[in-house]
Scaffold this motif. Structure first.
Motif, PDB file in Angstrom:
ATOM      1  N   ASP A  37      -0.868   6.518   3.483  1.00  0.00           N
ATOM      2  CA  ASP A  37      -1.015   5.085   3.697  1.00  0.00           C
ATOM      3  C   ASP A  37      -2.420   4.692   4.135  1.00  0.00           C
ATOM      4  OD1 ASP A  37       0.901   2.846   3.279  1.00  0.00           O
ATOM      5  OD2 ASP A  37       0.067   2.209   5.193  1.00  0.00           O
TER       6      ASP A  37
ATOM      7  N   GLU B 115      -6.341  -3.323   3.843  1.00  0.00           N
ATOM      8  CA  GLU B 115      -6.113  -4.740   4.067  1.00  0.00           C
ATOM      9  C   GLU B 115      -6.435  -5.096   5.519  1.00  0.00           C
ATOM     10  OE1 GLU B 115      -5.215  -7.072   1.691  1.00  0.00           O
ATOM     11  OE2 GLU B 115      -5.741  -5.335   0.450  1.00  0.00           O
TER      12      GLU B 115
ATOM     13  N   ARG C   2       2.077   6.095  -0.197  1.00  0.00           N
ATOM     14  CA  ARG C   2       2.019   4.703   0.256  1.00  0.00           C
ATOM     15  C   ARG C   2       3.355   4.259   0.832  1.00  0.00           C
ATOM     16  NH1 ARG C   2       1.328  -0.379  -3.941  1.00  0.00           N
ATOM     17  NH2 ARG C   2       1.274  -2.073  -2.393  1.00  0.00           N
TER      18      ARG C   2
ATOM     19  N   SER D 112       4.143  -1.266   3.829  1.00  0.00           N
ATOM     20  CA  SER D 112       2.873  -1.242   4.554  1.00  0.00           C
ATOM     21  C   SER D 112       2.085  -2.532   4.351  1.00  0.00           C
ATOM     22  CB  SER D 112       2.027  -0.054   4.077  1.00  0.00           C
ATOM     23  OG  SER D 112       0.721  -0.131   4.606  1.00  0.00           O
ATOM     24  N   ASP D 113       1.423  -2.991   5.415  1.00  0.00           N
ATOM     25  CA  ASP D 113       0.514  -4.122   5.304  1.00  0.00           C
ATOM     26  C   ASP D 113      -0.942  -3.654   5.351  1.00  0.00           C
ATOM     27  OD1 ASP D 113       0.448  -3.352   7.953  1.00  0.00           O
ATOM     28  OD2 ASP D 113       0.954  -5.318   8.790  1.00  0.00           O
TER      29      ASP D 113
ATOM     30  N   SER E 288      -2.531  -2.155  -0.201  1.00  0.00           N
ATOM     31  CA  SER E 288      -2.035  -3.132  -1.171  1.00  0.00           C
ATOM     32  C   SER E 288      -2.125  -2.578  -2.587  1.00  0.00           C
ATOM     33  CB  SER E 288      -2.862  -4.420  -1.086  1.00  0.00           C
ATOM     34  OG  SER E 288      -4.201  -4.161  -1.498  1.00  0.00           O
ATOM     35  N   ASP E 289      -1.577  -3.317  -3.542  1.00  0.00           N
ATOM     36  CA  ASP E 289      -1.697  -2.936  -4.950  1.00  0.00           C
ATOM     37  C   ASP E 289      -3.168  -2.867  -5.358  1.00  0.00           C
ATOM     38  OD1 ASP E 289       1.046  -2.870  -5.164  1.00  0.00           O
ATOM     39  OD2 ASP E 289       1.223  -4.848  -6.092  1.00  0.00           O
TER      40      ASP E 289
ATOM     41  N   ASP F 128       5.311   6.435  -3.669  1.00  0.00           N
ATOM     42  CA  ASP F 128       5.761   5.319  -2.839  1.00  0.00           C
ATOM     43  C   ASP F 128       6.970   5.735  -2.019  1.00  0.00           C
ATOM     44  OD1 ASP F 128       4.122   2.874  -3.459  1.00  0.00           O
ATOM     45  OD2 ASP F 128       4.730   3.411  -5.501  1.00  0.00           O
TER      46      ASP F 128
ATOM     47  N   HIS G  96       3.508   1.434   7.602  1.00  0.00           N
ATOM     48  CA  HIS G  96       2.260   2.202   7.711  1.00  0.00           C
ATOM     49  C   HIS G  96       2.510   3.588   8.296  1.00  0.00           C
ATOM     50  CE1 HIS G  96      -1.969   2.996   8.034  1.00  0.00           C
ATOM     51  NE2 HIS G  96      -1.939   3.057   9.361  1.00  0.00           N
TER      52      HIS G  96
END
Length: 289
Positions: free
Chosen positions: A131, A137, A234, A238-239, A242-243, A260, A266
């Motif tokens: 992650d 981000e 990932r 998670s914040d 991102s993509d 994924d 996270h």
């Protein structure tokens, strides 16, 4: 308990002593590649206990390490917690290993691994980043920073520690037995519990925590030179990743594989360790590591 099977070790790096655990392979699995697990910022090596035990049970030597300023490792006397310091420590640890390991790093541990492997192509057998990507981000990073700095003054008791963790990660089950939290906090003489990391770790002249511990330009350059098998795990919730961040990593490391863990945030290993460990094992087996 799982930790009873681990053997403590230390490594010297510059004027610091780094502490870790060695989880010996439970079975002879024909010389599987050892794994070195690096935790994220604000965590300790014990965040990897369940993953380390699972990998060792499958016949792999596993090492977990407290990064400088974290857990039982020395605090930097000069307050140096920039990326270059972490990379230097990792190189010192790897110089002491008889075989090139698979480096598995979460968040700060992941970018430390990425930079080290990219700048030293023959230093590791493979790289797993948990992650974290080069372009993270900011919103997610700010939330981590708040979680870490909101309680610099400590906690009155372990209940308050558990409350803080639950507020950051409300979907994770709150533990009934809080003794496990003692691996990440320490009781000081004033009767309060404090996170087990150096507060200097979070200080930055620019007020921009991600830039203090990372160097995006350096990381991007390192990523372009990574040749070892690479996996990015990932957290689906998670914040931090991102993509767009994943797409950028694919450009930097075209051979990188993506896994994924849909139910995880996270803190992927802690949120869904079984699925996380399975993704790691599948990757290692596919590359005969």
């Amino acid at each position: 308990m799982a930790s009873s099977t681990a053997h403590h070790f230390t490594v010297s790096s510059a004027d610091l002593t780094l502490h870790g655990d060695h989880w010996p392979a439970a079975t002879d699995a024909h010389g599987l590649t050892p794994a070195l697990l690096l935790h994220g910022g604000g965590q300790t090596r014990h965040s990897w206990d369940r993953t380390a035990a699972a990998l060792a049970a499958r016949g792999r030597d596993v090492y977990t390490l407290d990064l400088r300023g974290h857990g039982d490792s020395s605090w930097a006397p000069d307050g140096d917690y920039a990326l270059d310091a972490f990379v230097g420590d990792l190189r010192a640890v790897l110089a002491d290993r008889a075989r090139k390991p698979v480096i598995i790093g979460a968040s700060l541990g992941g970018i430390t691994g990425l930079c080290t492997v990219g700048e030293n192509p023959d230093i590791a057998a493979a790289l797993v980043m948990v992650d974290v990507v080069v372009n993270v981000e900011q919103k997610g990073i700010d939330r981590i920073k708040s979680f870490m700095t909101d309680h610099i003054g400590g906690f009155a008791d372990l209940e308050e520690v558990a409350d803080a963790i639950a507020a950051y990660n409300p979907e994770r089950t709150r533990p009934k037995n809080l003794d496990g939290l003692k691996k990440n906090v320490r009781l000081h003489d004033d009767g309060r519990w404090y996170w087990h990391w150096d507060p200097e770790f979070m200080k930055s002249d620019e007020g921009d925590e991600p830039r203090r511990h990372t160097d995006p330009a350096r990381l991007a350059a390192a990523a372009r030179t990574v040749t070892a098998p690479t996996l990015v795990v990932r957290g689906g919730k998670s914040d931090v990743v991102s993509d767009a961040g994943i797409a950028h990593m694919r450009e930097l490391v075209p051979h990188a594989e993506i896994a994924d863990v849909s139910a995880a945030g996270h803190m992927v290993a802690g949120d869904d360790n079984e699925v996380f460990a399975a993704a790691i094992v599948e990757f290692l087996e596919r590359h005969s590591l």
